[in-house]
Enzyme design. Structure first.
Site, PDB file in Angstrom:
ATOM      1  N   TYR A 161     107.013  49.871  93.719  1.00 56.50           N
ATOM      2  CA  TYR A 161     105.981  50.785  94.197  1.00 56.50           C
ATOM      3  C   TYR A 161     104.879  49.958  94.850  1.00 56.50           C
ATOM      4  CZ  TYR A 161     102.269  54.357  93.822  1.00 56.50           C
ATOM      5  OH  TYR A 161     101.263  55.252  94.070  1.00 56.50           O
ATOM      6  N   HIS A 376      98.264  38.975  60.935  1.00 58.91           N
ATOM      7  CA  HIS A 376      99.248  37.909  60.762  1.00 58.91           C
ATOM      8  C   HIS A 376      98.585  36.552  60.541  1.00 58.91           C
ATOM      9  CE1 HIS A 376     102.294  40.739  62.197  1.00 58.91           C
ATOM     10  NE2 HIS A 376     103.229  39.821  61.978  1.00 58.91           N
ATOM     11  N   GLU A 401      98.116  51.211  87.135  1.00 59.19           N
ATOM     12  CA  GLU A 401      98.247  52.673  87.301  1.00 59.19           C
ATOM     13  C   GLU A 401      96.869  53.347  87.346  1.00 59.19           C
ATOM     14  OE1 GLU A 401     101.026  53.035  88.209  1.00 59.19           O
ATOM     15  OE2 GLU A 401     102.649  52.923  86.742  1.00 59.19           O
TER      16      GLU A 401
END
EC number: 1.3.8.5
Length: 419
Positions: A161, A376, A401
């Site tokens: 795109y 973590h 986007e």
């Protein structure tokens, strides 16, 4: 009928078993199961649960074991994506008569969320490819649809795109790539930036200026790789999304047949925005998958990691953090699925809801993944642990986007417009 046909295809191909592998360490998550409060199958139909199961199994079996390798070595996993296309994931919301699965936007969101648990970067590219295939199917002539869509749906060919330019990112309507009409061809000159798949893909859906300034001067054409005058910049070095190449796409007197135009002249900006509405749901769905996997990875880590003589899961502070992560995940999922329904039904609130879903889900899911890395401890910063890759891959979702700042502008504009 389309959903039933796609489901039949999945049933014939069968679902994937869980295979022992490194990378994501997703097998351990699958065996432990998913807590009901974050179960992504809640509220789905039996058909949707079957699509989701196939996608989850494919993610665990075909993607997760290779996720770290694809990232480290910057591998574009063409054959794996073609396997996904065999399950109908190459043209999920493309019409069946040209090879698509003909599923709904909600079905699509469910599938992308599940696939993204195996590799967010690869799934994000698949989502862009699907958007391009849908644009050709929706706005192309029958000749273009028949020429391009079957190969795109099977992923024998891949699509990119092309909207963003070096000087026009958020202000897409100011793009400068020109397309001058000469006989029965447009001659393109200009360049596009940050194009996912650029240089490795076969079909480029390009927004270009055929008229005057502003959005009404923009048209959309399909350019095939190998067209004289089409070239590519260097492969970009990125923080994440390393399983898909990113390059500039350059046009120098690149002649494209007028018959390759999607829609009418001047309709390109509208086509681009319609594509992006779906793209925003797709990328939000990929964020959901990364966050879902990260919640489970964090849960499993604190359940076995000991400090001060007891497992971290006994710490109320970490229990509360995990609860907040789960709540943000479910809230994001509900909003994304509501936006998908609005888009499918072409409701008046669809554009705003797609923007809300993209804004909220990408912000919240990044926060979830980042918190999972923190839980973590030092291990979260090691590339042997998948959580750091989810953090790197998901960060860009707040930018592409349409940046999340632009999403706020769209939502505010809708709120301030008198009905």
């Amino acid at each position: 009928m389309a959903a039933a046909a796609a489901l039949s295809r999945l049933a014939r191909l069968g679902s994937y078993g869980i295979r022992r592998g490194r990378g994501l360490m997703f097998n351990r998550i699958q065996r432990r199961g998913i807590a009901a409060c974050v179960d992504p199958s809640t509220g789905l139909t039996d058909e949707q649960k079957e699509f989701q199961k196939v996608a989850f199994d494919f993610a665990a079996n075909e993607m997760a074991p290779h996720m770290a390798e694809w990232d480290q070595n910057e591998i574009f996993p063409v054959e794996t994506m073609r396997k996904a296309a065999q399950l109908g994931f190459g043209g999920i919301y493309v019409r069946p008569e040209v090879g698509g699965s003909g599923l709904s936007r909600l079905d699509t969101s469910i599938i992308f969320e599940a696939l993204s648990t195996g590799c967010t970067s690869t799934t994000a590219y698949i989502s862009i490819h699907n958007m391009c295939a849908w644009m050709i199917d929706t706005f192309g002539s029958n000749e273009l649809r028949e020429k391009f869509c079957p190969d795109l749906c099977s992923m024998e060919k891949f699509a990119s795109y092309c909207l963003t330019e070096p000087g026009s990112g958020s202000d897409a309507a100011s793009l400068l790539t020109s397309a001058k009409l000469q006989g029965d061809h447009y001659v393109l000159n200009g360049s596009k930036a940050f194009i996912s798949g650029g240089g490795d893909t076969d079909v480029y859906v390009v927004m270009c200026r055929t008229g005057g300034k502003g959005p009404k001067g923009i048209s959309c054409v399909v350019v095939e790789k190998g067209t004289p005058g089409l070239s590519f910049g260097k492969k970009e070095k990125k923080v994440g999304w390393n399983s898909q190449p990113t390059r500039a796409v350059i046009f120098e007197d690149c002649a494209v047949p007028v018959t390759n135009r999607l829609g009418s002249e001047g309709q390109g900006f509208n086509i681009a925005m319609k594509g992006l509405n779906g793209g925003r749901i797709n990328i939000a769905s990929c964020s959901l998958g990364a966050a879902h996997a990260s919640v489970l990875l964090a849960r499993d880590h604190i359940s076995v990691r000991k400090q001060f003589g007891e497992t971290l899961s006994n710490s109320q502070f970490l229990q509360f953090k995990l609860a907040e992560m789960a709540t943000r995940l479910v809230a994001s999922r509900l909003l994304v699925r509501q936006a998908a329904l609005a888009l499918q039904e072409d409701r008046p609130d669809a554009v705003s809801l797609c923007s809300m879903a993209k804004l909220f889900a990408t912000d919240e899911c990044f926060s979830i993944c980042n918190q999972a890395l923190q839980m973590h401890g030092g291990y979260g910063y090691l590339k042997d642990y998948a959580v750091q890759q989810f953090v790197r891959d998901i960060r860009v979702h707040q930018i592409l986007e349409g940046t999340n700042e632009v999403m706020r502008m769209i939502i505010a504009r809708d709120l301030l417009t008198e009905s």
